[in-house]
Design an enzyme around this catalytic site. Structure first.
Site, PDB file in Angstrom:
ATOM      1  N   SER A  98       2.604  -0.445  -5.707  1.00 14.05           N
ATOM      2  CA  SER A  98       3.018   0.357  -6.862  1.00 14.05           C
ATOM      3  C   SER A  98       3.562  -0.555  -7.973  1.00 14.05           C
ATOM      4  O   SER A  98       3.129  -0.496  -9.135  1.00 14.05           O
ATOM      5  CB  SER A  98       4.093   1.354  -6.413  1.00 14.05           C
ATOM      6  OG  SER A  98       4.779   1.890  -7.492  1.00 14.05           O
ATOM      7  N   LYS A 157       1.245  -2.075 -11.639  1.00 16.20           N
ATOM      8  CA  LYS A 157       1.705  -1.875 -13.031  1.00 16.20           C
ATOM      9  C   LYS A 157       1.933  -3.208 -13.726  1.00 16.20           C
ATOM     10  O   LYS A 157       1.572  -3.393 -14.891  1.00 16.20           O
ATOM     11  CB  LYS A 157       3.000  -1.050 -13.041  1.00 16.20           C
ATOM     12  CG  LYS A 157       2.750   0.413 -12.742  1.00 16.20           C
ATOM     13  CD  LYS A 157       4.036   1.200 -12.631  1.00 16.20           C
ATOM     14  CE  LYS A 157       4.766   0.881 -11.362  1.00 16.20           C
ATOM     15  NZ  LYS A 157       5.689   1.863 -10.865  1.00 16.20           N
ATOM     16  N   ASP A 195      -0.997   5.178  -9.798  1.00 14.43           N
ATOM     17  CA  ASP A 195       0.370   4.975  -9.316  1.00 14.43           C
ATOM     18  C   ASP A 195       1.293   6.069  -9.824  1.00 14.43           C
ATOM     19  O   ASP A 195       2.199   6.498  -9.125  1.00 14.43           O
ATOM     20  CB  ASP A 195       0.907   3.601  -9.735  1.00 14.43           C
ATOM     21  CG  ASP A 195       2.342   3.445  -9.269  1.00 14.43           C
ATOM     22  OD1 ASP A 195       2.557   3.460  -8.048  1.00 14.43           O
ATOM     23  OD2 ASP A 195       3.252   3.375 -10.111  1.00 14.43           O
ATOM     24  N   HIS A 250      11.010  -7.676 -13.118  1.00 18.86           N
ATOM     25  CA  HIS A 250      11.041  -6.319 -12.556  1.00 18.86           C
ATOM     26  C   HIS A 250      12.065  -6.271 -11.433  1.00 18.86           C
ATOM     27  O   HIS A 250      12.083  -7.121 -10.551  1.00 18.86           O
ATOM     28  CB  HIS A 250       9.662  -5.915 -12.006  1.00 18.86           C
ATOM     29  CG  HIS A 250       9.656  -4.507 -11.504  1.00 18.86           C
ATOM     30  ND1 HIS A 250       9.442  -3.426 -12.333  1.00 18.86           N
ATOM     31  CD2 HIS A 250       9.897  -4.000 -10.277  1.00 18.86           C
ATOM     32  CE1 HIS A 250       9.529  -2.317 -11.626  1.00 18.86           C
ATOM     33  NE2 HIS A 250       9.811  -2.630 -10.382  1.00 18.86           N
ATOM     34  N   ARG A 303       5.009  10.477  -3.578  1.00 22.21           N
ATOM     35  CA  ARG A 303       5.827   9.792  -2.565  1.00 22.21           C
ATOM     36  C   ARG A 303       7.279  10.231  -2.669  1.00 22.21           C
ATOM     37  O   ARG A 303       7.983  10.375  -1.667  1.00 22.21           O
ATOM     38  CB  ARG A 303       5.735   8.273  -2.751  1.00 22.21           C
ATOM     39  CG  ARG A 303       4.392   7.708  -2.318  1.00 22.21           C
ATOM     40  CD  ARG A 303       4.196   6.315  -2.877  1.00 22.21           C
ATOM     41  NE  ARG A 303       5.249   5.403  -2.477  1.00 22.21           N
ATOM     42  CZ  ARG A 303       5.675   4.377  -3.221  1.00 22.21           C
ATOM     43  NH1 ARG A 303       5.127   4.119  -4.398  1.00 22.21           N
ATOM     44  NH2 ARG A 303       6.642   3.601  -2.801  1.00 22.21           N
TER      45      ARG A 303
HETATM   46  N1  URA Z   1       9.421   1.089  -8.216  1.00 19.78           N
HETATM   47  C1  URA Z   1       8.106   1.351  -8.389  1.00 19.78           C
HETATM   48  O1  URA Z   1       7.595   1.253  -9.479  1.00 19.78           O
HETATM   49  N2  URA Z   1       7.407   1.731  -7.333  1.00 19.78           N
HETATM   50  C2  URA Z   1       7.929   1.857  -6.109  1.00 19.78           C
HETATM   51  O2  URA Z   1       7.225   2.197  -5.176  1.00 19.78           O
HETATM   52  C3  URA Z   1       9.291   1.580  -5.935  1.00 19.78           C
HETATM   53  C4  URA Z   1      10.017   1.188  -7.017  1.00 19.78           C
END
Ligand code: URA
Length: 431
Positions: free
Chosen positions: A188, A192, A166, A87, A173
């Site tokens: 966040s 995931k 999220d 990621h 956000r």
């Molecule tokens: N990517 C995400 O999935 N969440 C965040 O808060 C920032 C980048």
């Protein structure tokens, strides 16, 4: 009538007054927000209180767990292969997932890249992939498992069942200026990734003007927080801190970045893209128990390309189809001789976005053809009159605003800058 355990106003006030939230308060807040009992305006106030006052490690861990619990968890246990995921916290020209997933899959490690669409100046992996004619981002869980069993890598949309808290909170956000804070970014991303159920995870935490974290100390703290969250949940997690002061590679924009990724899979491509792809592949393969895999060779001999083609076909795409090209192009010319000493990631990212490569609001269409080709990178010598970059768009009225973003975004000077040693700045492992 169902009575709620807490009152949102009390929980918000606790964070506003810098008190530590209890586990029960956090569980309730996330659950009640997912159910719609805590309103958007209340969660907006909470996000701002967190932004201003922070959270300690145990609050972040509980917040992450509560977001995981808001939805389903994927289950890859039926696969015979280990799973490894990557990621990135997002950057300009960051197309690394495209060559990386098939490269790692070439060593029989399954790579589930459940990705998102871009918002703002950082492009989304799905937006890039959708410039391939026929390619489909939305897959059922069974299709994902079948592709992981076959080609071994899949790049697709994360289903709506994964960490739904999220999804709501990230959209909120985004419009309340509460994205770039460690507790909310780490919870966040990790909610995931943990819900996705991968065995191991490598985080590419970007540092610099084009990243959430502008300085290396903050990026290190974000990486350490995420590595600890993953490790505590039984996911083997490491992180690389990587430079995002200037765009990655020589292209920014959807179809342009796919084209460059294919060059890498053909054994070529820009040095920084190859370096980062190889470094992340090594991390993933080491975590998956294959530390001796010769990843460079698999790029050169076509094994990674074979997996790419199989993955595209499995998702309805045509790997031989021509990628779309913008009919309108505009060159930015060097106004003097010298060395390009700076090419600012955020200026190029915003310019590409203004050309139509990104969206201002969730759900908007993006242009496959829009973006920027770079003809020089920091350290290169340039001649007066030489093109520095080519802007691409399907809507030429966008050139003016894109050019405004590039004003002051680069410097040409007499002295060559100190060469960048490596795009990888540091490596973070579990403490
Ligand atoms: N990517 C995400 O999935 N969440 C965040 O808060 C920032 C980048």
């Amino acid at each position: 009538m169902l009575t709620e355990k807490f009152d949102a106003v009390d929980v918000i006030r606790h964070k506003r007054d810098k008190l530590e939230l209890t586990g029960e308060e956090i569980d309730w807040m996330i659950d009640a927000y997912t159910r719609g009992v805590v309103g958007e305006e209340q969660m907006a106030a909470m996000a701002m209180a967190i932004f201003l006052n922070g959270m300690n490690r145990s609050e972040i861990a509980r917040w992450t767990q509560a977001m995981i619990n808001s939805g389903e968890r994927m289950d890859f246990s039926s696969l015979t292969r280990n799973t490894a995921d990557k990621h990135s916290t997002g950057g300009v020209g960051d197309k690394i997932t495209l060559p990386l997933a098939p490269l790692v899959a070439a060593f029989d490690v399954a790579v589930p890249q459940l990705s998102g669409r871009g918002l703002g100046h950082t492009g989304g992996t799905l937006d890039k992939m959708e410039s391939i004619p026929g390619w489909r981002a939305n897959l059922s869980n069974q299709e994902i498992l079948d592709i992981l069993d076959g080609p071994g890598c899949v790049i697709c949309a994360a289903g709506s069942g994964l960490a739904p808290a999220d999804k709501k909170l990230y959209a909120l956000r985004d419009i309340t200026s509460t994205v770039d804070t460690i507790p909310l970014i780490s919870s966040s991303i990790m909610s995931k990734k943990i819900a996705e159920g991968t065995d191991s995870l490598v985080l590419d935490v970007k540092v610099g003007s084009g990243a959430f974290m502008k300085d290396i100390d903050q990026a290190r703290k974000l990486a350490q927080t995420m590595v600890a969250l993953g490790t505590d949940h039984g996911v083997k997690t490491t992180a690389l801190l990587t430079d995002m002061s200037t765009p990655l590679g020589l292209t920014v924009g959807n179809a342009l970045e796919v084209r460059e990724s294919i060059e890498v899979l053909e054994g070529g491509g820009p040095a920084d893209i190859v370096e980062l792809t190889v470094a992340l592949a090594r991390e993933m393969l080491t975590a998956a128990g294959k530390p001796d895999a010769d990843v460079e060779e698999a790029l050169k001999d076509g094994r990674a390309m074979d997996r790419w083609r199989q993955m595209i076909i499995a998702q309805g795409g045509d790997p031989d189809a021509e990628l779309p090209v913008a009919k309108d192009q505009h060159q930015v010319i060097a106004e003097r001789d010298g060395y390009l000493t700076r090419l600012d990631a955020i200026s190029v990212g915003v310019a590409s976005w203004r050309l139509g490569a990104g969206r201002a609001r969730a759900g908007e269409d993006v242009q496959a053809v829009a973006g920027i080709e770079l003809h020089a990178k920091p350290g290169d010598m340039v001649k007066k009159g030489q093109p520095l970059m080519t802007l691409h768009t399907a809507t030429p009225e966008r050139f003016e605003r894109a050019l405004q973003s590039l004003e002051g975004g680069y410097d040409i000077e007499d002295e060559a800058p100190a060469p960048r040693a490596s795009v990888v700045l540091d490596r973070i492992t579990a403490e």
